[in-house]
Design an enzyme around this catalytic site. Structure first.
Site, mmCIF file in Angstrom:
data_model
loop_
_atom_site.group_PDB
_atom_site.id
_atom_site.type_symbol
_atom_site.label_atom_id
_atom_site.label_comp_id
_atom_site.label_asym_id
_atom_site.label_seq_id
_atom_site.Cartn_x
_atom_site.Cartn_y
_atom_site.Cartn_z
ATOM 1 N N HIS A 190 -7.164 -5.199 -2.189
ATOM 2 C CA HIS A 190 -6.053 -4.359 -1.771
ATOM 3 C C HIS A 190 -5.165 -5.104 -0.769
ATOM 4 O O HIS A 190 -5.510 -5.228 0.414
ATOM 5 C CB HIS A 190 -6.564 -3.055 -1.153
ATOM 6 C CG HIS A 190 -5.473 -2.113 -0.785
ATOM 7 N ND1 HIS A 190 -4.548 -1.665 -1.699
ATOM 8 C CD2 HIS A 190 -5.128 -1.550 0.407
ATOM 9 C CE1 HIS A 190 -3.699 -0.870 -1.100
ATOM 10 N NE2 HIS A 190 -4.016 -0.789 0.184
ATOM 11 N N SER A 230 0.842 -1.189 0.000
ATOM 12 C CA SER A 230 0.000 0.000 0.000
ATOM 13 C C SER A 230 0.884 1.248 0.000
ATOM 14 O O SER A 230 1.741 1.418 -0.876
ATOM 15 C CB SER A 230 -0.961 -0.042 1.183
ATOM 16 O OG SER A 230 -1.962 0.934 1.071
ATOM 17 N N ASP A 244 -13.369 -16.082 -17.737
ATOM 18 C CA ASP A 244 -12.865 -17.175 -16.921
ATOM 19 C C ASP A 244 -12.060 -18.181 -17.734
ATOM 20 O O ASP A 244 -11.000 -18.653 -17.312
ATOM 21 C CB ASP A 244 -14.043 -17.868 -16.223
ATOM 22 C CG ASP A 244 -13.611 -18.820 -15.122
ATOM 23 O OD1 ASP A 244 -12.400 -19.025 -14.958
ATOM 24 O OD2 ASP A 244 -14.489 -19.356 -14.429
ATOM 25 N N ASP A 256 -12.481 -21.892 -13.829
ATOM 26 C CA ASP A 256 -12.231 -22.211 -12.425
ATOM 27 C C ASP A 256 -12.588 -21.071 -11.478
ATOM 28 O O ASP A 256 -12.199 -21.086 -10.309
ATOM 29 C CB ASP A 256 -10.759 -22.589 -12.235
ATOM 30 C CG ASP A 256 -9.806 -21.504 -12.739
ATOM 31 O OD1 ASP A 256 -10.291 -20.429 -13.164
ATOM 32 O OD2 ASP A 256 -8.582 -21.723 -12.707
ATOM 33 N N ASP A 279 -7.766 -4.772 -6.882
ATOM 34 C CA ASP A 279 -7.518 -3.704 -5.926
ATOM 35 C C ASP A 279 -8.442 -2.529 -6.255
ATOM 36 O O ASP A 279 -8.389 -1.983 -7.356
ATOM 37 C CB ASP A 279 -6.053 -3.259 -6.014
ATOM 38 C CG ASP A 279 -5.641 -2.308 -4.903
ATOM 39 O OD1 ASP A 279 -6.500 -1.558 -4.398
ATOM 40 O OD2 ASP A 279 -4.450 -2.309 -4.551
ATOM 41 N N ASP A 304 -7.832 -18.409 -19.795
ATOM 42 C CA ASP A 304 -6.560 -19.017 -19.410
ATOM 43 C C ASP A 304 -6.568 -20.530 -19.596
ATOM 44 O O ASP A 304 -5.637 -21.218 -19.182
ATOM 45 C CB ASP A 304 -6.214 -18.672 -17.961
ATOM 46 C CG ASP A 304 -7.336 -19.034 -16.985
ATOM 47 O OD1 ASP A 304 -8.076 -19.990 -17.257
ATOM 48 O OD2 ASP A 304 -7.462 -18.362 -15.947
ATOM 49 N N ARG A 354 -11.194 8.378 4.780
ATOM 50 C CA ARG A 354 -9.732 8.409 4.682
ATOM 51 C C ARG A 354 -9.234 9.318 3.557
ATOM 52 O O ARG A 354 -8.348 10.154 3.762
ATOM 53 C CB ARG A 354 -9.197 6.988 4.485
ATOM 54 C CG ARG A 354 -7.682 6.924 4.492
ATOM 55 C CD ARG A 354 -7.170 5.543 4.152
ATOM 56 N NE ARG A 354 -7.742 4.520 5.005
ATOM 57 C CZ ARG A 354 -7.073 3.460 5.443
ATOM 58 N NH1 ARG A 354 -5.799 3.324 5.134
ATOM 59 N NH2 ARG A 354 -7.659 2.545 6.177
#
Length: 435
Positions: A354, A76, A150, A157, A317, A153, A237
């Site tokens: 995150h 972070s 999905d 899964d 994130d 690749d 924040r």
């Protein structure tokens, strides 16, 4: 910077460890330390440069000699500190470990504030921005992302590993139903589609200039971790940090009187961007200067002295975009003849929120491979990551029920992607290869 799970830290591995609050104690005044011009600079970059020689002097006093090797790492804002150190203090460290960095933190905060304003406009319950994009609607979008991405690749899964291909394959307007009547969680309104698509492509100023970065569509939008950053931290924040630490001049409000949610929902985005780039006679260095490396893609000192750097970033994130780190790494590659892997390697963590959480294999150790790279020359092609299912010391409650509690996956050096070999247990990293 050891991933989402409770793995053995550096202290337990025999390192002498210094941790820093970067010159402020959050419990004693929160963001109000930003009213002090020097405290801003300490928070930005000077704390690292000041504390490292002190730490080395203490080690020398205790052991009769200085450290053989020195490492710096964090996630972070700690990841941002490490990236800044890689540019400003590369002579002080042999290894740099960066997790989910807030690389351009002031702009990420402003983009999150822009998101809060957008969700507030979309809210079905006035004053409750969570109703601008409800959990049911976020899960709907996540399911649509999985439907398109999905299998890219080679394995269906519940995990989107080819993030880049997914952004080309998924289209919010096309792949999610449009509401023809009221919103009930099975569709998005036209207004939602327009606003949410703009946020994911990157919040902009009134002139269309991008504030921060785009965010990839991923499969963890329905998680509480994603929601907390978008709907809570954006009002609390981020508002305090922009108002007290980064903008010039800072707010004249006393901390006790500061209304964070009101600041976020009523501030002009153009003005905030201008203020984090501003200076005056008291605050002589702008936030975008003291918070970021002076020349982000120039790590020549680090490279030339043989130091190594490993970075990872969760693709889900919600506050610091993995797209931002990807862009930075691509710039670093470009500044080094198209390949920086001999000194810096970047790993995207599919589905991770995150620093931890989300539908992800988020438990991994990158410190050990960094040490092996620095001290033995063993460059890490991949790092094995594990899910924190039932039986883990700290269970990741955001894991899909269909996953094995002990699912493993290789985290691949960007731009490679973990792809299914075509045979073998889909819960095991050994069934996947980085290609």
């Amino acid at each position: 910077a050891l991933g989402g799970g409770p793995l053995t830290g550096a202290l337990m591995q025999g390192f002498a460890v210094l941790s820093s609050d970067a010159g402020h104690a959050n419990a004693q005044g929160g963001p109000a330390f930003g009213l002090d011009p020097q405290a801003r600079l300490d928070y930005g970059y000077q704390a690292v440069r000041s504390l490292t020689p002190m730490a080395k002097a203490l080690i020398t006093a205790a052991y009769g000699r200085g450290p053989d090797r020195s490492y710096i790492g964090g996630t972070s804002n700690g990841g941002r500190h490490t990236m800044v150190a890689a540019a400003r203090a590369a002579d002080q460290y042999d290894g740099f470990l960066v997790g989910n960095p807030g690389f351009r933190l002031p702009l990420a905060a402003i983009a999150n504030i822009a998101g809060a304003q957008a969700y507030n406009t979309l809210a079905s319950t006035p004053g409750d921005i969570t109703t601008g994009f409800t959990q049911a609607e976020r899960q709907l979008v996540s399911k649509a992302v999985l439907g398109k991405c999905d299998a890219l690749d080679g394995s269906t899964d519940g995990l989107v590993q080819d993030t880049t291909a997914c952004q080309a394959a998924f289209d919010l307007n096309r792949d999610v139903p449009t509401c023809t009547a009221g919103r009930d969680g099975s569709c998005l309104s036209s207004a939602q589609k327009t606003s949410i698509a703009k946020l994911f492509s990157g919040a902009t100023t009134s002139t269309g200039a991008k504030v921060y970065a785009s965010f990839p569509f991923d499969a963890g939008l329905g998680t509480t971790g994603w929601a907390s950053w978008k709907f809570s931290e954006s009002l609390n924040r981020d508002s305090g940090a922009v108002a007290f630490i980064w903008q010039v001049p800072p707010t004249t409000d006393a901390l006790a009187a500061f209304n964070g949610p009101n600041f976020s929902l009523t501030s002009n985005i153009d003005t905030l961007v201008s203020k984090v780039n501003a200076t005056n006679a008291t605050y002589t260095e702008a936030a975008m200067s003291f918070m970021t490396p002076p020349n982000p893609s120039n790590l020549a000192t680090l490279k030339n002295r043989g130091a190594k750097m490993m970075l990872y970033h969760g693709t889900n994130d919600p506050i610091f975009s993995s797209d931002d780190t990807t862009t930075w790494y691509n710039d670093l590659r470009g500044a080094n003849g198209g390949d920086a892997s001999n000194f810096a390697r970047f790993y995207r963590v599919p589905g991770m929120n995150h620093c931890s959480g989300g539908p992800a294999t988020d438990q991994f150790d990158m410190l050990a491979p960094l040490v092996a790279w620095v001290e033995q020359g063993k460059a890490p092609d991949s790092v094995t990551a594990k899910a924190r299912g039932a039986g883990a010391d700290v269970v990741n409650t955001e894991l899909p029920a269909s996953w094995s509690a002990n699912r493993t996956r290789p985290l691949c050096v960007y731009p490679k992607v973990a792809r299914y070999n075509g045979t073998g247990d889909v819960e095991s990293a050994s069934s996947f290869s980085c290609k």
